[in-house]
Design a protein around this motif. Sequence first.
Motif, PDB file in Angstrom:
ATOM      1  N   THR A 160       0.753  -0.991   0.192  1.00  0.00           N
ATOM      2  CA  THR A 160      -0.054  -0.040  -0.203  1.00  0.00           C
ATOM      3  C   THR A 160       0.884   0.964   0.163  1.00  0.00           C
ATOM      4  OG1 THR A 160      -0.038  -0.701   2.276  1.00  0.00           O
ATOM      5  CG2 THR A 160      -2.149  -0.952   1.173  1.00  0.00           C
ATOM      6  N   THR A 165      -0.473   2.416  -4.860  1.00  0.00           N
ATOM      7  CA  THR A 165      -1.941   2.355  -5.263  1.00  0.00           C
ATOM      8  C   THR A 165      -2.268   3.093  -5.791  1.00  0.00           C
ATOM      9  OG1 THR A 165      -1.834   3.272  -2.897  1.00  0.00           O
ATOM     10  CG2 THR A 165      -1.513   1.505  -2.929  1.00  0.00           C
ATOM     11  N   ASP A 169      -4.861   2.754  -9.228  1.00  0.00           N
ATOM     12  CA  ASP A 169      -6.068   3.117  -8.959  1.00  0.00           C
ATOM     13  C   ASP A 169      -5.983   3.592 -10.876  1.00  0.00           C
ATOM     14  OD1 ASP A 169      -7.129   2.883  -6.649  1.00  0.00           O
ATOM     15  OD2 ASP A 169      -6.165   4.460  -5.459  1.00  0.00           O
ATOM     16  N   TYR A 208      -3.384  -4.507   2.026  1.00  0.00           N
ATOM     17  CA  TYR A 208      -2.517  -4.516   0.663  1.00  0.00           C
ATOM     18  C   TYR A 208      -3.590  -5.626   0.160  1.00  0.00           C
ATOM     19  CZ  TYR A 208      -1.403  -5.964  -4.263  1.00  0.00           C
ATOM     20  OH  TYR A 208      -1.308  -5.549  -5.660  1.00  0.00           O
ATOM     21  N   PHE A 211      -7.013  -4.116  -0.428  1.00  0.00           N
ATOM     22  CA  PHE A 211      -6.891  -2.708  -0.687  1.00  0.00           C
ATOM     23  C   PHE A 211      -7.567  -3.355  -2.585  1.00  0.00           C
ATOM     24  CE2 PHE A 211      -4.759  -0.609  -4.659  1.00  0.00           C
ATOM     25  CZ  PHE A 211      -5.032   0.566  -4.266  1.00  0.00           C
ATOM     26  N   ILE A 212      -6.851  -3.909  -3.192  1.00  0.00           N
ATOM     27  CA  ILE A 212      -6.750  -4.669  -3.914  1.00  0.00           C
ATOM     28  C   ILE A 212      -8.612  -5.286  -4.156  1.00  0.00           C
ATOM     29  CG2 ILE A 212      -6.526  -6.153  -5.360  1.00  0.00           C
ATOM     30  CD1 ILE A 212      -4.635  -4.292  -5.671  1.00  0.00           C
ATOM     31  N   ALA A 215     -10.721  -2.110  -4.491  1.00  0.00           N
ATOM     32  CA  ALA A 215     -10.138  -1.585  -5.997  1.00  0.00           C
ATOM     33  C   ALA A 215     -11.298  -2.472  -6.689  1.00  0.00           C
ATOM     34  CB  ALA A 215      -8.963  -1.654  -6.374  1.00  0.00           C
TER      35      ALA A 215
END
Length: 634
Positions: A160, A165, A169, A208, A211-212, A215
Amino acid sequence: MVVLRIRNVHKRKYALICLCIVGFIMYRWLGPAGGRRMTRKVGLSANSSQFTLEGQPFHILGGSVHYFRVPRAYWRDRLLKMKACGINTLTTYVPWSLHQPERGVFNFHTQLDLEAYINLAADLGLWVILRPGPYISSELDLGGLPSWLLSDGSMRLRTTYPGFTQAVDTFFDKLIPKVVPLQFKKGGPIIAVQVENEYGSFAKDESYMLFIKEALQSRGISELLFTSDNHNTLKSGGVEGAIRSLKLQKLNQRDIQDLNAIQPNGPTMVMDYWTGWYDVWGDLHHVLPPEDMVSTVREILRRGMSVNLYMFHGGSSFGFMSGALQDPSYKALVPSYDYDAPLSEAGEYTPKYHLLRDLLSRYNRGDSFSDMPVLHYREAYEPAIMYQHMSLWDALSFTEGPFKSLKPINMENLPVNNKNGQSYGYTLYETTITSGGLLKSGDNVRDRALVFVDRSFIGLFKRQSLELAVPDGKGRRTLSLLVENCGRVHQGRDLDKQHKGLVGDILLNNISLRDFTIYSLDMKPSFIDSLYRAPWKTLPETPSFPGFFMGRLFAYGYPSDTFVKLPGWEKGVVFVNGLNLGRYWSIGPQQTLYLPGPFLNSGINQVIVFEEQEGDYKVHFEDTPDLGMTADIQ
């Protein structure tokens, strides 16, 4: 009577139109599996020991075919052959590095038209499991991550770290909206999406994977999510809300127990059953006996598990996209991604294909499979005689630059390609010396360098050879190092350290060399195209090396597939009609490069060979591949 006939003709026309309308409506209501109306509200579910699709039991019989490794003209052929084998689901990775070669530059066209590929799968009656990364491994340079990420000296890939990141994005902002409408619940073929890839073997950042996942979901991904890992890294590679799946080649009870211990009530999925393996330069061509493959698949099916065959058809890592291994020592991958898969690199049926088709036909209880498509014709063309030559030194004026620098600059930080650095190919570093002595690389050559004094070859730097004697001479002389990126490592915990070119000082008599002139030789299509306007010379009896050699291949009628073979050549790259087929190297195992018929023109085709050290001045075209001496996978 005439009037009656006319009316009957009109009635037949109206009936045909009505049939077409009804057929279209039925097609819209039937999924790729066909034969049943689907409401498409639930999708693929994993709420019991077996997957269900819209509430009905469903076994995933998957096969991996990568659109970026198959000529677009052959997408349909390869997928039809897969469907004819009894496969119901296509899986594919999405290579970030190819789709975003520079910051702010995106390519989803022609060969990289992902939407067209997914829609084709739907048209052919295949479901799709999408694996968008951002890291995919897949034996690609840097695991499919773009090399420009490494221009940030503090970069921490697959974490991250804000620099990473933010880049993810930006990429997902372009990618995900293209595939959201193609999801199952929106009428498309995508039944599942994989979150990253084998993160358990990396696992540097606990937040992490979340986060993915977010996303993907925040941009509209709503189908079932998977993660995929080896049995011993399942726990650290997962994320809440995603089904864990296995990667393996040999099935044993421990693998299943490890998965069931973490995921006791869910269905079992082997996301990657490896049907073969990849090859590295200087080794043998790896094969898995067909009986071993079919025996394992049979056992997976007997246990009621779902499976994806990685690969069903490997294809080719054209150009410089191949990755590399780091442990126990650095070894670069060959361009062929044949993988000893059921469909060969050129789309040929193999014994594995026939055994697998027989197994799946019995597993599907006699359901009729579509007919196997006919094979494409392959041709052994007349050799291309190299009739023109241009030395590397004469080609430098067609590069971007040159650039002056006090110290060596690694490829990723060169001010080229709109300040995105250099991704692939070669970089030439030149400086002035006033004496001979001992030249030391300090292990700062990534990965291989031809060394010249006043453009005369004196030796080679590579990972194992770190010292080189420079002959004595008078006055100021030019020392040149032609450094090749042989491929960035595609897996492991050292992805952040995959800078190429000269990554530190070169010492002469223990003194760091300074004041470099640097040329970027990434050999992109624009560079090769510019060479057609260059001052080529008739091939001399003793041409200089490194150099470019040009010849012609004549293909009459509709061009056929062929295989490029270069006996008598040492190491270099082959371009046909400006397209980079990949590297060749006499050490093998790979001895031929696949040249698909769609890459050729009817008539004259330009062949350019960049050779580093030694050439035969003739390029052969054969009708059979030669991937080298084989060795069974242990």
